[in-house]
Design a protein around this motif. Sequence first.
Motif, PDB file in Angstrom:
ATOM      1  N   GLN A  42       0.843  -1.188   0.000  1.00  0.00           N
ATOM      2  CA  GLN A  42       0.000   0.000   0.000  1.00  0.00           C
ATOM      3  C   GLN A  42       0.887   1.249   0.000  1.00  0.00           C
ATOM      4  O   GLN A  42       1.650   1.480   0.933  1.00  0.00           O
ATOM      5  CB  GLN A  42      -0.914   0.017   1.218  1.00  0.00           C
ATOM      6  N   PHE A  43       0.784   2.054  -1.059  1.00  0.00           N
ATOM      7  CA  PHE A  43       1.541   3.306  -1.121  1.00  0.00           C
ATOM      8  C   PHE A  43       0.775   4.444  -0.466  1.00  0.00           C
ATOM      9  O   PHE A  43       1.362   5.371   0.076  1.00  0.00           O
ATOM     10  CB  PHE A  43       1.863   3.644  -2.575  1.00  0.00           C
ATOM     11  N   ARG A  44      -0.539   4.362  -0.541  1.00  0.00           N
ATOM     12  CA  ARG A  44      -1.423   5.271   0.166  1.00  0.00           C
ATOM     13  C   ARG A  44      -2.521   4.429   0.798  1.00  0.00           C
ATOM     14  O   ARG A  44      -2.560   3.216   0.635  1.00  0.00           O
ATOM     15  CB  ARG A  44      -2.012   6.312  -0.790  1.00  0.00           C
ATOM     16  N   LYS A  45      -3.414   5.099   1.505  1.00  0.00           N
ATOM     17  CA  LYS A  45      -4.472   4.359   2.185  1.00  0.00           C
ATOM     18  C   LYS A  45      -5.314   3.550   1.204  1.00  0.00           C
ATOM     19  O   LYS A  45      -5.727   2.425   1.504  1.00  0.00           O
ATOM     20  CB  LYS A  45      -5.366   5.335   2.956  1.00  0.00           C
ATOM     21  N   ASN A  46      -5.566   4.081  -0.002  1.00  0.00           N
ATOM     22  CA  ASN A  46      -6.458   3.418  -0.954  1.00  0.00           C
ATOM     23  C   ASN A  46      -5.744   2.830  -2.172  1.00  0.00           C
ATOM     24  O   ASN A  46      -6.357   2.098  -2.931  1.00  0.00           O
ATOM     25  CB  ASN A  46      -7.528   4.407  -1.447  1.00  0.00           C
ATOM     26  N   ILE A  47      -4.481   3.168  -2.389  1.00  0.00           N
ATOM     27  CA  ILE A  47      -3.791   2.769  -3.613  1.00  0.00           C
ATOM     28  C   ILE A  47      -2.647   1.823  -3.279  1.00  0.00           C
ATOM     29  O   ILE A  47      -1.852   2.085  -2.362  1.00  0.00           O
ATOM     30  CB  ILE A  47      -3.256   4.001  -4.373  1.00  0.00           C
ATOM     31  N   GLY A  48      -2.557   0.729  -4.037  1.00  0.00           N
ATOM     32  CA  GLY A  48      -1.491  -0.237  -3.803  1.00  0.00           C
ATOM     33  C   GLY A  48      -1.117  -0.994  -5.056  1.00  0.00           C
ATOM     34  O   GLY A  48      -1.742  -0.852  -6.112  1.00  0.00           O
ATOM     35  N   VAL A  49      -0.076  -1.807  -4.943  1.00  0.00           N
ATOM     36  CA  VAL A  49       0.396  -2.669  -6.023  1.00  0.00           C
ATOM     37  C   VAL A  49       0.520  -4.083  -5.482  1.00  0.00           C
ATOM     38  O   VAL A  49       1.037  -4.296  -4.375  1.00  0.00           O
ATOM     39  CB  VAL A  49       1.755  -2.190  -6.586  1.00  0.00           C
ATOM     40  N   ARG A  50       0.038  -5.045  -6.251  1.00  0.00           N
ATOM     41  CA  ARG A  50       0.068  -6.441  -5.839  1.00  0.00           C
ATOM     42  C   ARG A  50       0.927  -7.248  -6.812  1.00  0.00           C
ATOM     43  O   ARG A  50       0.851  -7.062  -8.029  1.00  0.00           O
ATOM     44  CB  ARG A  50      -1.350  -7.006  -5.806  1.00  0.00           C
ATOM     45  N   THR A  51       1.719  -8.167  -6.277  1.00  0.00           N
ATOM     46  CA  THR A  51       2.493  -9.085  -7.110  1.00  0.00           C
ATOM     47  C   THR A  51       2.612 -10.417  -6.376  1.00  0.00           C
ATOM     48  O   THR A  51       2.094 -10.581  -5.267  1.00  0.00           O
ATOM     49  CB  THR A  51       3.883  -8.505  -7.438  1.00  0.00           C
ATOM     50  N   GLY A  52       3.283 -11.374  -6.977  1.00  0.00           N
ATOM     51  CA  GLY A  52       3.432 -12.685  -6.369  1.00  0.00           C
ATOM     52  C   GLY A  52       3.718 -13.752  -7.400  1.00  0.00           C
ATOM     53  O   GLY A  52       4.203 -13.467  -8.503  1.00  0.00           O
ATOM     54  N   VAL A  53       3.389 -14.990  -7.074  1.00  0.00           N
ATOM     55  CA  VAL A  53       3.609 -16.135  -7.959  1.00  0.00           C
ATOM     56  C   VAL A  53       2.361 -17.009  -7.947  1.00  0.00           C
ATOM     57  O   VAL A  53       1.836 -17.328  -6.873  1.00  0.00           O
ATOM     58  CB  VAL A  53       4.833 -16.965  -7.521  1.00  0.00           C
ATOM     59  N   LEU A  54       1.882 -17.388  -9.140  1.00  0.00           N
ATOM     60  CA  LEU A  54       0.708 -18.247  -9.272  1.00  0.00           C
ATOM     61  C   LEU A  54       1.048 -19.466 -10.121  1.00  0.00           C
ATOM     62  O   LEU A  54       1.777 -19.350 -11.123  1.00  0.00           O
ATOM     63  CB  LEU A  54      -0.452 -17.493  -9.920  1.00  0.00           C
ATOM     64  N   TYR A  55       0.530 -20.611  -9.738  1.00  0.00           N
ATOM     65  CA  TYR A  55       0.659 -21.846 -10.524  1.00  0.00           C
ATOM     66  C   TYR A  55      -0.717 -22.227 -11.055  1.00  0.00           C
ATOM     67  O   TYR A  55      -1.690 -22.233 -10.299  1.00  0.00           O
ATOM     68  CB  TYR A  55       1.217 -22.975  -9.665  1.00  0.00           C
ATOM     69  N   SER A  56      -0.808 -22.531 -12.352  1.00  0.00           N
ATOM     70  CA  SER A  56      -2.093 -22.877 -12.975  1.00  0.00           C
ATOM     71  C   SER A  56      -1.998 -24.206 -13.705  1.00  0.00           C
ATOM     72  O   SER A  56      -0.964 -24.526 -14.323  1.00  0.00           O
ATOM     73  CB  SER A  56      -2.528 -21.790 -13.962  1.00  0.00           C
ATOM     74  N   ASN A  57      -3.078 -24.959 -13.647  1.00  0.00           N
ATOM     75  CA  ASN A  57      -3.223 -26.219 -14.389  1.00  0.00           C
ATOM     76  C   ASN A  57      -4.497 -26.105 -15.223  1.00  0.00           C
ATOM     77  O   ASN A  57      -5.594 -26.084 -14.669  1.00  0.00           O
ATOM     78  CB  ASN A  57      -3.306 -27.396 -13.413  1.00  0.00           C
ATOM     79  N   ILE A  58      -4.350 -25.992 -16.534  1.00  0.00           N
ATOM     80  CA  ILE A  58      -5.483 -25.881 -17.450  1.00  0.00           C
ATOM     81  C   ILE A  58      -5.758 -27.257 -18.057  1.00  0.00           C
ATOM     82  O   ILE A  58      -4.844 -27.900 -18.590  1.00  0.00           O
ATOM     83  CB  ILE A  58      -5.205 -24.857 -18.567  1.00  0.00           C
ATOM     84  N   ALA A  59      -6.993 -27.709 -17.978  1.00  0.00           N
ATOM     85  CA  ALA A  59      -7.374 -29.047 -18.444  1.00  0.00           C
ATOM     86  C   ALA A  59      -8.295 -28.943 -19.655  1.00  0.00           C
ATOM     87  O   ALA A  59      -9.248 -28.167 -19.657  1.00  0.00           O
ATOM     88  CB  ALA A  59      -8.057 -29.825 -17.328  1.00  0.00           C
ATOM     89  N   PRO A 119       2.253 -11.840 -11.680  1.00  0.00           N
ATOM     90  CA  PRO A 119       1.425 -10.667 -11.989  1.00  0.00           C
ATOM     91  C   PRO A 119       1.969  -9.397 -11.342  1.00  0.00           C
ATOM     92  O   PRO A 119       2.618  -9.446 -10.293  1.00  0.00           O
ATOM     93  CB  PRO A 119       0.065 -11.040 -11.401  1.00  0.00           C
ATOM     94  N   VAL A 120       1.687  -8.259 -11.973  1.00  0.00           N
ATOM     95  CA  VAL A 120       1.917  -6.944 -11.381  1.00  0.00           C
ATOM     96  C   VAL A 120       0.615  -6.172 -11.567  1.00  0.00           C
ATOM     97  O   VAL A 120       0.224  -5.865 -12.697  1.00  0.00           O
ATOM     98  CB  VAL A 120       3.094  -6.201 -12.036  1.00  0.00           C
ATOM     99  N   ILE A 121      -0.062  -5.864 -10.457  1.00  0.00           N
ATOM    100  CA  ILE A 121      -1.432  -5.362 -10.506  1.00  0.00           C
ATOM    101  C   ILE A 121      -1.547  -4.086  -9.675  1.00  0.00           C
ATOM    102  O   ILE A 121      -1.056  -4.022  -8.538  1.00  0.00           O
ATOM    103  CB  ILE A 121      -2.420  -6.413  -9.943  1.00  0.00           C
ATOM    104  N   ALA A 122      -2.200  -3.088 -10.229  1.00  0.00           N
ATOM    105  CA  ALA A 122      -2.532  -1.872  -9.478  1.00  0.00           C
ATOM    106  C   ALA A 122      -3.948  -2.009  -8.926  1.00  0.00           C
ATOM    107  O   ALA A 122      -4.849  -2.483  -9.626  1.00  0.00           O
ATOM    108  CB  ALA A 122      -2.429  -0.648 -10.370  1.00  0.00           C
ATOM    109  N   LEU A 123      -4.150  -1.602  -7.672  1.00  0.00           N
ATOM    110  CA  LEU A 123      -5.463  -1.776  -7.060  1.00  0.00           C
ATOM    111  C   LEU A 123      -5.872  -0.522  -6.288  1.00  0.00           C
ATOM    112  O   LEU A 123      -5.029   0.265  -5.844  1.00  0.00           O
ATOM    113  CB  LEU A 123      -5.487  -3.001  -6.152  1.00  0.00           C
ATOM    114  N   TYR A 124      -7.172  -0.379  -6.128  1.00  0.00           N
ATOM    115  CA  TYR A 124      -7.754   0.733  -5.369  1.00  0.00           C
ATOM    116  C   TYR A 124      -8.708   0.137  -4.339  1.00  0.00           C
ATOM    117  O   TYR A 124      -9.588  -0.664  -4.690  1.00  0.00           O
ATOM    118  CB  TYR A 124      -8.505   1.692  -6.290  1.00  0.00           C
TER     119      TYR A 124
END
Length: 229
Positions: A42-59, A119-124
Amino acid sequence: SQYHLDNDEENNTGVQQDEMEKISMREKHESSFSAGILVTRQFRKNIGVRTGVLYSNIAIVISPQEMYAAKEPGGAITYKYIASSGYSYVKPDFGLPPAIGDSIQSTEAQHNLYTISVPVIALYTLQKNRFSLSPAVGLSANFITGAKIETEIKDALNKETVTMDKLNGMRDFYIGLLADINIQYHVSNKWSFGLAPGFKYALTPITQKNVVKTFPYSFNIGAGITYSF
């Protein structure tokens, strides 16, 4: 999960529209899953950036198809199995060596794609009492770590199980767009439970030098536990 197909005209030796329709008609997506860890700053009370690692299995389930003999890059003649995410060459242990123009039948196949995404995601974030709502949008770097197709090939007298774990014409990296809305219930100042319906779409194809260009997309719903530092 689903996908959008486009013609790869440069590498399509048949009738483009027919190839695209055949692949679309014989493949059906099943329920798929993703799991991972996400971190939000969170850079401000309402604004932030999210990242991480996800594993997916598509069938994907693939209906039976007629496989035709083709020449591999090394010169050997084998049967070519074509899917939306690439193609592979199969040589049965039974029968005479195939010649150009020969064909053989496959049974229903199970196809799985394995992907690791960053992912690199901006959020409010909007919060009222114990509930918070965080719409988010961003991009993801997606690495295809593996692909597998399991099926059987058969003729009038013989049947053989085959596993294809290497697909030609498939990229190992693509860029994706993603958006979601994270709905959280805050149990305390530190812990919360959340649901996150979302959408993902490939901006670049997962195939190259295949008869079609494949852009996977998915509608999903995630659930998780959040700890705030």
